[in-house]
Design a protein around this motif. Structure first.
Motif, mmCIF file in Angstrom:
data_model
loop_
_atom_site.group_PDB
_atom_site.id
_atom_site.type_symbol
_atom_site.label_atom_id
_atom_site.label_comp_id
_atom_site.label_asym_id
_atom_site.label_seq_id
_atom_site.Cartn_x
_atom_site.Cartn_y
_atom_site.Cartn_z
ATOM 1 N N ALA A 83 54.967 43.560 38.781
ATOM 2 C CA ALA A 83 54.745 44.394 37.411
ATOM 3 C C ALA A 83 53.256 44.504 37.155
ATOM 4 O O ALA A 83 52.668 45.610 36.808
ATOM 5 N N LEU A 84 52.478 43.132 37.359
ATOM 6 C CA LEU A 84 51.148 43.351 37.056
ATOM 7 C C LEU A 84 50.331 44.011 38.149
ATOM 8 O O LEU A 84 49.424 44.841 37.755
ATOM 9 N N GLY B 264 50.735 47.568 37.074
ATOM 10 C CA GLY B 264 49.789 47.975 36.068
ATOM 11 C C GLY B 264 48.285 47.962 36.731
ATOM 12 O O GLY B 264 47.811 49.040 36.008
ATOM 13 N N LEU C 298 45.913 51.477 36.592
ATOM 14 C CA LEU C 298 44.467 51.461 35.909
ATOM 15 C C LEU C 298 43.550 52.235 36.696
ATOM 16 O O LEU C 298 42.823 52.986 36.577
ATOM 17 N N THR D 118 39.988 46.394 30.088
ATOM 18 C CA THR D 118 41.268 45.769 30.221
ATOM 19 C C THR D 118 41.507 45.073 31.546
ATOM 20 O O THR D 118 42.545 44.187 31.425
ATOM 21 N N ASN E 290 41.975 41.314 30.568
ATOM 22 C CA ASN E 290 43.419 40.800 30.234
ATOM 23 C C ASN E 290 44.260 40.926 31.470
ATOM 24 O O ASN E 290 45.201 39.876 31.435
ATOM 25 N N PHE E 291 44.170 41.561 32.593
ATOM 26 C CA PHE E 291 44.994 41.522 33.495
ATOM 27 C C PHE E 291 44.656 40.328 34.375
ATOM 28 O O PHE E 291 45.510 39.659 34.953
ATOM 29 N N HIS F 67 43.657 37.744 33.094
ATOM 30 C CA HIS F 67 44.143 36.528 32.075
ATOM 31 C C HIS F 67 45.743 36.371 32.213
ATOM 32 O O HIS F 67 46.187 35.339 32.246
ATOM 33 N N GLN F 68 46.455 37.477 32.515
ATOM 34 C CA GLN F 68 47.878 37.461 32.620
ATOM 35 C C GLN F 68 48.281 36.867 34.005
ATOM 36 O O GLN F 68 49.237 36.101 33.971
ATOM 37 N N ASN G 69 47.726 33.370 33.463
ATOM 38 C CA ASN G 69 48.985 32.722 32.738
ATOM 39 C C ASN G 69 50.159 32.738 33.489
ATOM 40 O O ASN G 69 50.844 31.683 33.623
ATOM 41 N N LEU G 70 50.237 33.602 34.439
ATOM 42 C CA LEU G 70 51.551 33.659 35.462
ATOM 43 C C LEU G 70 51.447 32.137 36.377
ATOM 44 O O LEU G 70 52.369 31.463 36.532
#
Lengths: 333, 103
Positions: free
Chosen positions: A232-233, A236, A240, A278, A281-282, A284-285, A288-289
């Protein structure tokens, strides 16, 4: 350029001499026994003793090699850290980073990247200490309570890296995404500024046996979930990239002169800037994973299994880093 | 707020998004991969978009309140919470309970 610490080498040799002494004495005892009696029971006992002693020698040899490799790795990290600190000192004295324009803002980014590199080198050293402690505890068959303390310490150390990377991304997100702070071989496997959780889980598959059925199914689910989240990322990020390309392609050429065109150009550039924003944020996500995967793994596994998992992950990454060193030092035509 | 809550309770999975937001795209992709068919409201394309955005900002407390995911009428989170739920194995059960999945 080899950096060796004389004190360390001596201590290794001292260990060797001591151990050799022990084994020699043990062997003497074994031989003496067989000379004294020829009862078959004692002969088998001798063979067992001899085999055990041989295995001990082998284990000791392997242990010495591992220790040597670890010490070499430590020393090369220390050297790297010293070099980086010297570089930073030099840069600070010069006031501004040497770049094309000597631009202050450019310097800010450059310093951000360097600052992260230095923090990361320190983190790696700290990590080596935690892993070494963990390995000692596992090999010494420490109690679950003792092991838990060491494992929790190692997990907390991982939490530090996510914080470091987050700060690094704030000052230079492109440096973080480029993976230039990692060794070349690690960069081969770079995904959104770090490792792929799903790959880590794959490599752990064989290191965690025996697993209960419950654990097996939980780990499989975790692997599938992290794979789906990664996909998913990734999609994304592709979106982008696509969107950024379209924005830049549709901006009017600045040379056209009319105020309408200039306004359009500025508008498109502003939009492009927003999209670049952004990226943080990517990253960071993605981090986080990685953090969630490790935490879930820790929850699914027993303390002992968690310890082995952390060791397996570290060993794998160490091998990648060693591969990078070998590659960089390879003889060229 | 009423509009947000109202829309959120109409379908099993509701996502408030912004059409140009790539993180929203990532979350939409994830739910698609899971076999869901979420109701998607693009705040930049909805006439009441600004009002809904403000309501979401008040609810969530973030300047950029998208992608906001509601399951079974309840707010589950933005990207980070949704991803964490999924890795923790709690997202799929939530979806099943809300009737969003057949399998």
């Amino acid at each position: 350029m080899e950096v060796t610490s004389p004190r360390t080498d001596t201590s290794t040799d001292a260990d060797t001499d001591e151990k050799n002494q022990m084994f020699n004495d043990g062997q003497m005892v074994g031989l003496a026994t067989s000379d004294c009696s020829d009862r078959s029971k004692e002969k088998t006992g001798d063979q067992k003793t001899l085999r055990r002693l041989a295995q001990n020698r082998e284990a000791a040899r392997k242990s010495r090699l591992r220790k040597k490799a670890y010490v070499q790795q430590l020393e090369s990290s220390r050297l790297k850290l010293t070099n980086l600190e010297q570089e930073l000192q030099r840069a600070r004295q010069q006031g501004i980073f040497i770049s094309g324009s000597g631009d202050q803002s450019h310097a800010a980014n450059g310093n951000g990247a360097l600052a992260f590199d230095i923090e990361y080198a320190r983190w790696l050293e700290e990590q080596n200490r935690h892993i070494s402690e963990l390995r000692t505890a596992v090999n010494a068959h420490a109690s679950d309570a003792e092991l838990r303390i060491v494992v929790d310490g190692a997990m907390a150390q991982y939490d530090n890296i996510w914080k470091l990377k987050s700060n690094g991304a704030k000052s230079d997100v492109f440096h973080m995404l480029s993976g230039m702070w990692k060794t070349p071989a690690e960069r081969c496997f770079l995904w959104l500024g770090g490792f792929r959780s799903s790959e880590i889980l794959k490599l752990l598959a064989n290191h965690l046996e025996p697993l209960t059925d419950q654990q097996l199914s939980s780990i499989r689910n975790l692997q599938q979930s992290s794979q789906q989240a990664e996909d998913a990322l990734s999609q994304g990020m592709d979106a982008l990239q696509q969107s950024l390309a379209e924005t830049l392609a549709s901006a009017s050429p600045i040379g056209s002169g009319t105020s309408g065109n200039v306004a359009n150009y500025m508008g498109q550039m502003a939009m492009a800037m927003g999209k670049l924003g952004t990226l943080e944020n990517f990253l960071h996500q993605a981090d986080n994973l990685r953090q969630q995967t490790l935490q879930q793994l820790h929850r699914i596994l027993t303390t002992r299994q968690s310890a082995r998992a952390l060791l397996a992950i570290h060993d794998y990454l160490s091998r990648l880093r060693a591969l990078s060193s070998l590659w960089l030092a390879r003889p060229r035509e | 707020m009423d509009r947000v809550v109202g829309l959120a309770s109409q379908r099993a999975v509701v996502i408030f998004s912004v059409s140009s937001c790539c993180m929203c795209y990532a979350i939409k992709t994830l739910f698609g991969e899971l076999g869901c068919n979420p109701a998607i409201y693009e705040l930049d394309e909805d006439p009441a978009g600004r009002e809904m955005e403000l309501a979401l900002i008040r609810l969530i407390g973030k300047k950029k309140p998208v992608p906001a995911v509601f399951i079974g009428g309840r707010f589950v989170g933005l990207t980070e919470q949704v991803m964490s739920h999924h890795l923790g194995g709690t997202l799929v059960p939530l979806l099943r309970d809300a009737g969003a999945l057949w399998l």
